[in-house]
Every structure is written in structure tokens, then in C-alpha cells.
Design a protein around this motif. Structure first.
Motif, PDB file in Angstrom:
ATOM      1  N   PHE A 145     -12.433 -42.483  -5.711  1.00 19.44           N
ATOM      2  CA  PHE A 145     -11.142 -43.148  -5.889  1.00 19.44           C
ATOM      3  C   PHE A 145     -10.529 -43.526  -4.542  1.00 19.44           C
ATOM      4  CE2 PHE A 145      -6.502 -42.622  -5.886  1.00 19.44           C
ATOM      5  CZ  PHE A 145      -6.151 -43.675  -6.713  1.00 19.44           C
ATOM      6  N   LEU A 146     -10.608 -42.619  -3.571  1.00 19.48           N
ATOM      7  CA  LEU A 146     -10.019 -42.922  -2.263  1.00 19.48           C
ATOM      8  C   LEU A 146     -10.784 -44.036  -1.559  1.00 19.48           C
ATOM      9  CD1 LEU A 146      -9.057 -39.373  -0.943  1.00 19.48           C
ATOM     10  CD2 LEU A 146      -7.599 -41.106  -2.019  1.00 19.48           C
ATOM     11  N   ARG A 147     -12.103 -44.131  -1.782  1.00 19.94           N
ATOM     12  CA  ARG A 147     -12.861 -45.248  -1.207  1.00 19.94           C
ATOM     13  C   ARG A 147     -12.371 -46.569  -1.787  1.00 19.94           C
ATOM     14  NH1 ARG A 147     -17.398 -41.822  -1.854  1.00 19.94           N
ATOM     15  NH2 ARG A 147     -18.030 -42.964  -3.736  1.00 19.94           N
ATOM     16  N   ALA A 148     -12.158 -46.603  -3.109  1.00 17.80           N
ATOM     17  CA  ALA A 148     -11.655 -47.822  -3.739  1.00 17.80           C
ATOM     18  C   ALA A 148     -10.248 -48.152  -3.250  1.00 17.80           C
ATOM     19  CB  ALA A 148     -11.666 -47.660  -5.259  1.00 17.80           C
ATOM     20  N   LEU A 149      -9.453 -47.111  -3.004  1.00 22.14           N
ATOM     21  CA  LEU A 149      -8.087 -47.308  -2.515  1.00 22.14           C
ATOM     22  C   LEU A 149      -8.100 -47.922  -1.117  1.00 22.14           C
ATOM     23  CD1 LEU A 149      -5.154 -46.702  -3.439  1.00 22.14           C
ATOM     24  CD2 LEU A 149      -5.317 -44.559  -2.159  1.00 22.14           C
ATOM     25  N   ARG A 150      -8.967 -47.397  -0.258  1.00 20.50           N
ATOM     26  CA  ARG A 150      -9.026 -47.919   1.118  1.00 20.50           C
ATOM     27  C   ARG A 150      -9.581 -49.339   1.164  1.00 20.50           C
ATOM     28  NH1 ARG A 150     -11.305 -42.679   1.923  1.00 20.50           N
ATOM     29  NH2 ARG A 150      -9.784 -41.211   2.803  1.00 20.50           N
ATOM     30  N   ALA A 151     -10.335 -49.730   0.153  1.00 19.58           N
ATOM     31  CA  ALA A 151     -10.918 -51.069   0.138  1.00 19.58           C
ATOM     32  C   ALA A 151      -9.920 -52.150  -0.243  1.00 19.58           C
ATOM     33  CB  ALA A 151     -12.108 -51.106  -0.835  1.00 19.58           C
ATOM     34  N   ILE A 152      -8.728 -51.758  -0.722  1.00 20.89           N
ATOM     35  CA  ILE A 152      -7.730 -52.739  -1.136  1.00 20.89           C
ATOM     36  C   ILE A 152      -7.220 -53.515   0.074  1.00 20.89           C
ATOM     37  CG2 ILE A 152      -5.388 -52.984  -2.055  1.00 20.89           C
ATOM     38  CD1 ILE A 152      -5.992 -50.716  -3.968  1.00 20.89           C
ATOM     39  N   ASP A 153      -7.194 -54.818  -0.049  1.00 27.11           N
ATOM     40  CA  ASP A 153      -6.750 -55.699   1.029  1.00 27.11           C
ATOM     41  C   ASP A 153      -5.268 -55.978   0.841  1.00 27.11           C
ATOM     42  OD1 ASP A 153      -6.441 -57.583   3.022  1.00 27.11           O
ATOM     43  OD2 ASP A 153      -7.320 -59.213   1.846  1.00 27.11           O
TER      44      ASP A 153
END
Length: 389
Positions: free
Chosen positions: A14-22
Motif C-alpha cells: 500500500f505504501l508503495r502505491a501511495l508513494r507512486a502517486i503523482d
């Protein structure tokens, strides 16, 4: 806001997906809502490294222990003018928040929410997941965009909803006792005179691949629709007066079809086959038999079209390929009926119990969001999703 419960195994994902947000980091404010006894998820989040714009919010002990209650706990703490809901297993396209912000900037002040499209990313992992992908394609790429384009109420998905925070507070947030709080909220916006739109950005999820997980999730959804339907029918005249005649009829037909089809479809189909073989369905001798046969065949014809056409169009828009698994469609429909009857039983016995869907972490080496070879190339999938109005 991201409500999580017993999600330690996918906290890092989940945190990886969160950090990928532009999106500009200075404008992000993330609330991860946990139950006070879920220490494992809290430890996993901290071990994975919470970004500085994210914090853990503990919901106080109490009832009901549901996702909407957790969201209501965090709603007063939200600082942004726009608010988005993500589930723990979500993998939104990186530009989704920018797309939503641009849509709000261009929309009128009565637009309360934009729903992103949801898509199943593991339809290759089994026949249940395959049919789940077809259902999502029909709902989020065909039915909901059509309802939104016509200005009609639509049942929101439980995630990737983008709200105007002030309007969400004005309608008092979510119903903590409804186990499909998204469907209830979509109707409540309509009652307050607000509209809901769709955006082309997609959030990818994984569907349950085992029968137990699938049945639990489906039953919870249908139980929540029953709750929402019962609230709607409690004061129908008031509902129609607030929503409007056309919007009210649309909401009534959508909720009726979501429940009546799975509950009674197999019985109706069996009776239709019986009357065709042993009765006078195809050769009625009396006027009343002719009228009944015409009604039965019309329901069969239009019911089949209403089921098949959105799925076929959704498959085309989402880039899903036909598979021999489609031969299992009758079995899948019977399982849908079983889930509906289980939901009806739970609604009368345990109406507010939230059936938790367990999620599996994706392999770290898995392709980035949307870059899957099933069932079509990712570029084609994304192009179709973003170009469809």
C-alpha cells in the motif's frame, strides 16, 4: 483516507502505491485509520516507512466495527478541500489525484463526488477472478458512466471516490451501520441535490480467487444493498420528492435488478425451461396463457440483454478477451444466487456484521500498476479506459 484492518501483509504494498502517486507532496494529507487492537498492521506500516505526509489514526473502541465508522472517525481530521478514499489493496494510476482535481475545477459546485474506474488486475488467476473482472468492466466502464452522463444516481464503488470535503460533511459522512456504505452515500448525495460524476483514471485491484473469500465479499455487498433498499423504501414518497421522479425510478430499478435477479433468477429460469418443454409457453391456447407467455419471454429476452450487453461492451472498453471460461457463466450465476440468499439470511440475523475480505500481497517483482499481459496489452487497456467518456 485509507481504512485498514488486519492488513499487515500488504502494508508495504500500500505504501508503495501511495508513494507512486503523482501529486505535490506538500498538498497531501494521508490518514490511515486502524482499529486499536490491530498492532500488527501499525507495526508493518511503520517498518515499511510512513511518508511524512501520512499518519496513523486509531479509531476508538466501539460498535459497529465497520469501514464507514472508521471513515467517520477520520473525517473531522481531514484538512484538504478534496478528499479521496483508497483501500489497502488499491493500486491507483499515478495521475488519478490530478485527474480528479482537474475534474472538480471544471465542474459546478453541486458536483459532490467523482468516482474513478475500478478494474480487476488478476483475472488470469482463476475463473472466479475472471468473472469478477467482467462484472467490474460492466459496472465501472459501462453502467456507472452511463448513469453519470444522464445525471442519474449511481451506486458508488467502495474506493477511489473523490469528494468535496465540505459537501461530504454536509451530508453527515457515511452510514456507519451500512456494510455497503458507498451505495448508500450515492443515493444520499442525490437526496441532497448533489450529483456524482466519473473520471477516466483507473484503480486496479485483485479479486478473491477462492470460493470462501468470493462468497463472503459478494454476500456483504448484497446485504448492504438490501439495507440501502430498505432505507429507500421506508419513506418512498419523500425519497421521490427529494430526488425527482426520473432519478427515483432509476434508483429503484437499479437496486431492484441488483437484488431480484440473483434472488429469483434461477427459479424463474427453471420454470421457463419447464414450461417450454412440458407446458404451453411456446404454443399458448388461451388468451391468459398468451399474455403470461408473452410476459415471461419478454422478461427472459430483455433480462438476458441487460445482463450480456453491458458485459460485452465492458470487455471491449477494458480490453478483456473472451475465454472458454465463459461456458461457466451459468455456474457463476448460481453462485451469485447463493450469495444473495446468504445475504438475505445474514440481513435478518446479523445485519451489521462486516465480513472481512482477506488480501494477498502481490510479488515485489510484479509488473507496475496496469502493466499486465492479461487480457490485453497494458497500453490498449489504458487507452480504452481513458478515452471512454
Amino acid at each position: 483516507m485509507a481504512p485498514m484492518h488486519r492488513e499487515a501483509n500488504i502494508a508495504a504494498q500500500f505504501l508503495r502505491a501511495l508513494r507512486a502517486i503523482d501529486y505535490p507532496v506538500a498538498k497531501l494529507d494521508v490518514k490511515i485509520v486502524l482499529e486499536p487492537d490491530d498492532q500488527a498492521t501499525a507495526d508493518a506500516l511503520r517498518a515499511a516507512g510512513l511518508p511524512p505526509y501520512a499518519e496513523i489514526v486509531l479509531a476508538p473502541r466501539g460498535a459497529p466495527r465497520t469501514k464507514p465508522r472508521s471513515l467517520n472517525v477520520a473525517l473531522p481530521l481531514a484538512r484538504g478541500t478534496l478528499l479521496t478514499i483508497f483501500d489497502a489493496e488499491d493500486r491507483p494510476e499515478p495521475g488519478q489525484l490530478r485527474t480528479a482535481a482537474a475534474a472538480f475545477a471544471a465542474a459546478g459546485p453541486r458536483v459532490a463526488c467523482f468516482q474513478a474506474r475500478l478494474a480487476i488486475d488478476n483475472g488470469h488467476e482463476g475463473w472466479l477472478a475472471y468473472f469478477f473482472a467482467l462484472g467490474y468492466a460492466a459496472l465501472f466502464d459501462v453502467i456507472n458512466p452511463g448513469l453519470a452522463a444522464l445525471g442519474l444516481p449511481l451506486p458508488l464503488g467502495g474506493t477511489s471516490n473523490h469528494f468535496r470535503t465540505d459537501l461530504l460533511r454536509r451530508v453527515a459522512g457515511w452510514d456507519a451501520w451500512n456494510v455497503t456504505e458507498d451505495a448508500d452515500l450515492g443515493l444520499r448525495f442525490a437526496r441532497f441535490g448533489y450529483s456524482v460524476g466519473m473520471i477516466g483514471s483507473t484503480t486496479f485491484e485483485d479479486a478473491p480467487t477462492d470460493l470462501r473469500g468470493w462468497l463472503g465479499q459478494r454476500s456483504r455487498w448484497m446485504k448492504g444493498w438490501m439495507q440501502t433498499f430498505s432505507v429507500f423504501l421506508r419513506t418512498p414518497r419523500s425519497q421521490f420528492r427529494k430526488i425527482g421522479a426520473i432519478q427515483g425510478l432509476s434508483a429503484l430499478s437499479v437496486m431492484t435488478s441488483l437484488l431480484a435477479g440473483p434472488l429469483f433468477g434461477p427459479f424463474y429460469g427453471a420454470r421457463l425451461v419447464h414450461d417450454a418443454i412440458q407446458g404451453d409457453l411456446l404454443a399458448p391456447q388461451r388468451f391468459d396463457a398468451l399474455a403470461l407467455a408473452s410476459l415471461s419471454l419478454s422478461i427472459a429476452l430483455f433480462g438476458t440483454a441487460a445482463l450480456v450487453l453491458p458485459i460485452a461492451l465492458g470487455m471491449k472498453r477494458r480490453g478483456l478477451k473472451a475465454s472458454p471460461l465463459l461456458l461457466l457463466a451459468p455456474l457463476y450465476l448460481l453462485l451469485m444466487s447463493a450469495a444473495a440468499w446468504r445475504a438475505l439470511w445474514e440481513w435478518t440475523r446479523r445485519p451489521f456484521v462486516w465480513t472481512k475480505t482477506e488480501h494477498r500481497p502481490r510479488p515485489a517483482q510484479a509488473a507496475p500498476v496496469g502493466l499486465r499481459n492479461f487480457p490485453a496489452k497494458a497500453s490498449a487497456i489504458k487507452a480504452r479506459a481513458l478515452s471512454t467518456p
